[in-house]
Write an enzyme that holds these catalytic residues in place. Sequence first.
Site, PDB file in Angstrom:
ATOM      1  N   THR A 186     -55.854  37.198  50.849  1.00 29.31           N
ATOM      2  CA  THR A 186     -55.264  36.598  50.010  1.00 29.31           C
ATOM      3  C   THR A 186     -56.497  37.256  48.366  1.00 29.31           C
ATOM      4  OG1 THR A 186     -53.913  35.063  48.347  1.00 29.31           O
ATOM      5  CG2 THR A 186     -56.230  34.827  49.587  1.00 29.31           C
ATOM      6  N   GLU A 332     -51.340  31.078  50.654  1.00 28.79           N
ATOM      7  CA  GLU A 332     -52.362  29.976  50.796  1.00 28.79           C
ATOM      8  C   GLU A 332     -50.795  28.642  51.967  1.00 28.79           C
ATOM      9  OE1 GLU A 332     -52.837  31.164  48.818  1.00 28.79           O
ATOM     10  OE2 GLU A 332     -55.057  31.686  48.078  1.00 28.79           O
ATOM     11  N   LYS A 441     -49.237  41.103  38.372  1.00 33.52           N
ATOM     12  CA  LYS A 441     -48.174  41.383  39.586  1.00 33.52           C
ATOM     13  C   LYS A 441     -47.505  42.492  39.263  1.00 33.52           C
ATOM     14  CE  LYS A 441     -47.507  38.503  42.164  1.00 33.52           C
ATOM     15  NZ  LYS A 441     -47.875  37.673  43.078  1.00 33.52           N
ATOM     16  N   TRP A 446     -50.959  42.387  43.727  1.00 35.88           N
ATOM     17  CA  TRP A 446     -51.861  42.205  42.988  1.00 35.88           C
ATOM     18  C   TRP A 446     -52.589  43.328  42.337  1.00 35.88           C
ATOM     19  CZ3 TRP A 446     -53.570  36.197  43.387  1.00 35.88           C
ATOM     20  CH2 TRP A 446     -52.622  35.211  43.388  1.00 35.88           C
TER      21      TRP A 446
HETATM   22  P1  AMP Z   1     -49.121  35.817  46.782  1.00 32.13           P
HETATM   23  O1  AMP Z   1     -49.944  34.744  47.788  1.00 32.13           O
HETATM   24  O2  AMP Z   1     -49.622  37.134  47.421  1.00 32.13           O
HETATM   25  O3  AMP Z   1     -47.555  35.491  47.879  1.00 32.13           O
HETATM   26  O4  AMP Z   1     -48.736  35.533  45.676  1.00 32.13           O
HETATM   27  C1  AMP Z   1     -48.474  34.055  45.179  1.00 32.13           C
HETATM   28  C2  AMP Z   1     -47.356  34.251  43.956  1.00 32.13           C
HETATM   29  O5  AMP Z   1     -47.195  34.820  43.735  1.00 32.13           O
HETATM   30  C3  AMP Z   1     -47.722  32.253  42.967  1.00 32.13           C
HETATM   31  O6  AMP Z   1     -49.067  31.657  43.259  1.00 32.13           O
HETATM   32  C4  AMP Z   1     -47.066  32.961  41.993  1.00 32.13           C
HETATM   33  O7  AMP Z   1     -47.780  33.149  41.417  1.00 32.13           O
HETATM   34  C5  AMP Z   1     -46.533  34.365  42.793  1.00 32.13           C
HETATM   35  N1  AMP Z   1     -45.095  33.791  42.959  1.00 32.13           N
HETATM   36  C6  AMP Z   1     -44.636  33.774  44.304  1.00 32.13           C
HETATM   37  N2  AMP Z   1     -43.656  33.890  44.326  1.00 32.13           N
HETATM   38  C7  AMP Z   1     -43.063  34.047  42.900  1.00 32.13           C
HETATM   39  C8  AMP Z   1     -41.543  33.108  41.819  1.00 32.13           C
HETATM   40  N3  AMP Z   1     -40.533  32.968  42.463  1.00 32.13           N
HETATM   41  N4  AMP Z   1     -42.004  33.494  40.571  1.00 32.13           N
HETATM   42  C9  AMP Z   1     -42.330  33.536  39.976  1.00 32.13           C
HETATM   43  N5  AMP Z   1     -44.258  33.785  40.317  1.00 32.13           N
HETATM   44  C10 AMP Z   1     -44.002  33.807  42.171  1.00 32.13           C
END
Ligand code: AMP
Length: 543
Positions: A186, A332, A441, A446
């Site tokens: 990540t 995570e 995002k 990211w």
């Molecule tokens: P990742 O580990 O790349 O899946 O990113 C996780 C992060 O994406 C989370 O900590 C949030 O900040 C963001 N995220 C995931 N799902 C959502 C959602 N439905 N709405 C807003 N942010 C989200």
Amino acid sequence: MFGLMQDRPLLVSSLIEYAASIHGDTEVVSRLADGIHRSSWRTIHTRAKQLAKALLALGVKPGDRVATLAWNSHRHLELYYAVSGIGAVLHTVNPRLFPEQLTYIINHAEDSLLLLDAMFLPLVSKLRPHLSTVKQFVLLADEAATTPAREQLPGLLSYETLVAGQDAEFVWPVFDENTAASLCYTSGTTGNPKGVLYSHRSTLLHALASCMKDILALSSRECVLLIVPMFHANGWGVPYSAAMAGAKLVFPGAALDGASVCELLRGEGCTLSMGVPTVWLGMLAHLEKHPEARPTQLRRGLIGGSAAARSLIARLESELSMEVIHLWGMTEMSPVGTGALRPRRWEAMTSDQQLDLKVKQGRVMWGVEMKIVDDNGRELPHDGKAFGLVKVRGPWIAKSYFKAEGGTIIDEDGFFSTGDVATIDSEGFMQITDRAKDVIKSGGEWISSIDLENAALAHPAVQEAAVIGIAHPTWQERPLLLAQLKPGLTATRDELMEVLTQKVAKWWLPDEILFVSELPHTATGKLNKLKLRELYRDHKLPT
Ligand code: AMP
């Protein structure tokens, strides 16, 4: 103690064995570069066993990391089962990362084998001199396609030749359920990407819980189009949960544009699909021009990865007569933590009132404990108003990163800090209000604002740079770079872009660069991103 239940380990291999024996004829369909490929859970199992034997013959041992650089396909699914099934660790690498990050991740994971889609051949041949642990490379293709590719990557093996070289006489080994099954990195805002190591136990518990009606609602009546890449947090665990539920599974390969997605949804009779907001927006844009492409059997759409806008949920529900479920989670967390399926009492509400609640990220599923805390770690009330840092605890949530990178990540009570800031209402609906850090995002991926800022500083005339995310109709957010130049020096937008191109992936490049005379700072001298976001909230990026 006498009289207790049987102690059978929860292993990934049990999923494919079950799917093959009870749902053997259920299809697994993939879009490959050269057309649609049809398989079934039975065939996936047979080939996974052949592949497992081939991996063992290549010298892969329990605990070894095996990397993939691949889009969603039946072959990637076979790898999910073959690698973990023999006690090795499947490391799904995100090919969208910048080459230096890829090199770091593959070396850090000490991957011994790398399996890749043909489209990543140029990338891998460039990385190869820097990959210190990979002993063999395998092309996810047949011999005919592999032969010419050996000019780019000498010694390359063909996946299909490996599979064909073994029979399917194989019994999955039984081992401790706390053995590692897969690994995903990540990328945060600072430092190097960190690995999250999933166990067989965590993977099965997450799959079991996410099948529930209020989350994925998977069953043998469903046909799932898995748009979420299998390299992104295990494709939300669907390669596992779909086997557990016996659902038909459809893979889009690299074609994630609106037209291709609609074609698969319609052609395969998909009943549900999951992806980041960008893919759903792409689908709606395509349907505006081609109403005839409307998927006729699609009943549910799951959106997560970044916030689903109210307008997106409203359009999908009204234009496609489908139900939208907002999910939230992170790498995570395996990754799913919450889902916003409407409780019964919403039926008495107007659709506008319902939408106010559907934009929230939802309620935690069983197995995840969640709280919000203030700066001093004090728990905040669930009143829908107080917002604080989201902390979570549960059997499919990381307790540390791979190789203990970054040190301790859980507090004394075992809670992990997600880095998200949210409110929780009296019914338990959580709503993200901000990211504690300032990551951008873009289309579910990211972009590190800090990396971009540092890249801009490589231009000798740049004194200070700040990058913030600006709302974008397709990508959710795109970076805006604000640069302050050193007194008396000059730089043009093109020069700066040229410097950035040397340092970051193309899709990270800012959509716009503005030269400013001053950047705001906080009391401790840090860039004040909050202020910048306020100032540029209504800024329109060039199209
Ligand atoms: P990742 O580990 O790349 O899946 O990113 C996780 C992060 O994406 C989370 O900590 C949030 O900040 C963001 N995220 C995931 N799902 C959502 C959602 N439905 N709405 C807003 N942010 C989200």
